[in-house]
Design an enzyme around this catalytic site. Structure first.
Site, PDB file in Angstrom:
ATOM      1  N   ASN A   9       0.875  -1.174   0.000  1.00  0.00           N
ATOM      2  CA  ASN A   9       0.000   0.000   0.000  1.00  0.00           C
ATOM      3  C   ASN A   9       0.911   1.222   0.000  1.00  0.00           C
ATOM      4  OD1 ASN A   9      -1.745   2.086   0.492  1.00  0.00           O
ATOM      5  ND2 ASN A   9      -2.295   1.441   2.582  1.00  0.00           N
ATOM      6  N   TRP A  10       1.000   1.864  -1.154  1.00  0.00           N
ATOM      7  CA  TRP A  10       1.945   2.996  -1.260  1.00  0.00           C
ATOM      8  C   TRP A  10       1.458   4.240  -0.541  1.00  0.00           C
ATOM      9  CZ3 TRP A  10       3.776   3.254  -7.108  1.00  0.00           C
ATOM     10  CH2 TRP A  10       4.547   2.128  -7.378  1.00  0.00           C
ATOM     11  N   LYS A  11       0.177   4.276  -0.199  1.00  0.00           N
ATOM     12  CA  LYS A  11      -0.390   5.495   0.393  1.00  0.00           C
ATOM     13  C   LYS A  11      -0.090   6.669  -0.550  1.00  0.00           C
ATOM     14  CE  LYS A  11       0.065   3.228   4.795  1.00  0.00           C
ATOM     15  NZ  LYS A  11       0.252   3.301   6.238  1.00  0.00           N
ATOM     16  N   HIS A  97      -9.246   1.589   5.480  1.00  0.00           N
ATOM     17  CA  HIS A  97      -7.930   1.754   6.103  1.00  0.00           C
ATOM     18  C   HIS A  97      -8.062   2.736   7.268  1.00  0.00           C
ATOM     19  CE1 HIS A  97      -3.750   2.746   6.725  1.00  0.00           C
ATOM     20  NE2 HIS A  97      -3.453   1.643   6.064  1.00  0.00           N
ATOM     21  N   GLU A  99      -6.293   5.091   8.189  1.00  0.00           N
ATOM     22  CA  GLU A  99      -6.044   6.501   7.828  1.00  0.00           C
ATOM     23  C   GLU A  99      -7.279   7.124   7.191  1.00  0.00           C
ATOM     24  OE1 GLU A  99      -2.495   5.661   5.612  1.00  0.00           O
ATOM     25  OE2 GLU A  99      -1.514   5.071   7.479  1.00  0.00           O
ATOM     26  N   GLU A 167      -4.926  -4.651  10.853  1.00  0.00           N
ATOM     27  CA  GLU A 167      -3.861  -3.650  10.963  1.00  0.00           C
ATOM     28  C   GLU A 167      -4.009  -2.894  12.277  1.00  0.00           C
ATOM     29  OE1 GLU A 167      -2.338  -2.573   6.730  1.00  0.00           O
ATOM     30  OE2 GLU A 167      -3.817  -1.115   7.337  1.00  0.00           O
ATOM     31  N   GLY A 173       3.228   2.318  10.671  1.00  0.00           N
ATOM     32  CA  GLY A 173       4.207   3.390  10.466  1.00  0.00           C
ATOM     33  C   GLY A 173       4.997   3.743  11.716  1.00  0.00           C
ATOM     34  N   SER A 213       3.979  -2.126  10.160  1.00  0.00           N
ATOM     35  CA  SER A 213       5.438  -2.240  10.257  1.00  0.00           C
ATOM     36  C   SER A 213       5.981  -3.613   9.869  1.00  0.00           C
ATOM     37  CB  SER A 213       5.916  -1.842  11.654  1.00  0.00           C
ATOM     38  OG  SER A 213       5.583  -0.490  11.916  1.00  0.00           O
ATOM     39  N   GLY A 234       3.061  -1.081   4.162  1.00  0.00           N
ATOM     40  CA  GLY A 234       3.156   0.330   3.808  1.00  0.00           C
ATOM     41  C   GLY A 234       4.594   0.708   3.503  1.00  0.00           C
TER      42      GLY A 234
END
Ligand code: 13P
Length: 256
Positions: A9-11, A97, A99, A167, A173, A213, A234
């Site tokens: 997931n590149w965000k 997600h 975020e 997650e 992160g 992570s 990520g």
């Protein structure tokens, strides 16, 4: 038998040229490899989906979006719909997600609508859920995860197309990964919920990924857990070397 899914997931990262380079490198890395049931998925920003879709057509890589609108079409400036994603031949789309839940107000109800839209358009949702640090410290992890499952899958007929990603927010992160035991405990909880709500067959076929992570150093121990079927990665998915290493670990484990 379930596959092992290694998904990046590149965000909101990478320019077009960086994306192009990344795909070229990834294709080269896997070109002559036997994958032994490892499925590689990349979810770049939607701006690069055409590039992603072309890459997918020429390789064994699957592509996904990071979000979708709950609407099919209309006056929703800036949004992208499931029929649009489907027209780009996408296989996957991340929904829910943490975020999106935190910064864009995605609720369980919205997540539910998005899942329905994706399924109607033959795209596999990767449904994310997980607890915050405060919820874990208050021993509410199971309650939170079960609540998110009930909300996301309300009135949804489960199919093997649906992927679930556990997650824990405190691990995203932060460099703090859930231990393999902590992750396995919640993955088993999710699989047991699927058994009870749907059937043993559905529970046995559903892929449950871990995210938070994950990196080349911890991927092996996590993937060795019986209910962890892959990773949603990520930060470590942004570097070709690290992502390739993680794919290679997954392949080696399958090949044993
Ligand atoms: P990190 O791997 O950077 O912790 O991110 C995980 C994630 O949010 C994947 O969706």
């Amino acid at each position: 038998m379930r596959k092992t899914i290694i998904a990046g997931n590149w965000k909101m990262n990478k320019t077009f040229l960086e994306a192009d380079d990344f795909f070229a490198n990834l294709v080269e890395n896997i070109e002559d490899k036997e994958l032994f049931g490892v499925e590689i998925v990349v979810c770049p920003p939607s701006l690069y989906l055409e590039l992603a879709s072309d890459t997918a057509q020429e390789s064994a890589i699957f592509m996904g979006a990071q979000n979708v609108s709950e609407h099919d079409s209309g006056a929703f400036t800036g949004e992208i719909s499931a029929p649009m994603l489907s027209s780009m031949d996408l296989e996957f789309c991340i929904v829910g997600h943490s975020e999106r839940r935190k910064y864009f107000g995605d609720t369980d109800e919205l997540v539910n609508m998005k899942i329905q839209n994706l399924l109607k358009n033959n795209i596999s949702p990767i449904v994310c859920l997980g607890e915050s640090l405060a919820e874990r410290e208050n021993e509410q992890t199971k309650e939170v995860v079960l609540g998110q499952l009930e909300g996301a899958f309300h009135n949804i007929e489960m199919s093997e197309e649906i992927v679930i990603a556990y997650e824990p927010i405190w691990a995203i992160g932060t460099g703090k990964t859930a231990s393999p035991q902590q992750a396995q405990e919640i993955h088993k909880l999710i699989r047991d919920w699927l058994s009870e709500k749907y059937s043993d067959e559905i529970a046995g076929k559903t892929h449950i990924l871990y995210g938070g992570s994950m990196n080349p150093g911890n991927v092996e121990n996590l993937l060795q857990q019986p209910d962890i079927d892959g990773g949603l990665i990520g930060g470590a998915s942004l570097e070709t070397g690290k992502f390739n290493d993680m794919i290679d670990v997954a392949i080696a484990l399958r090949n044993n």
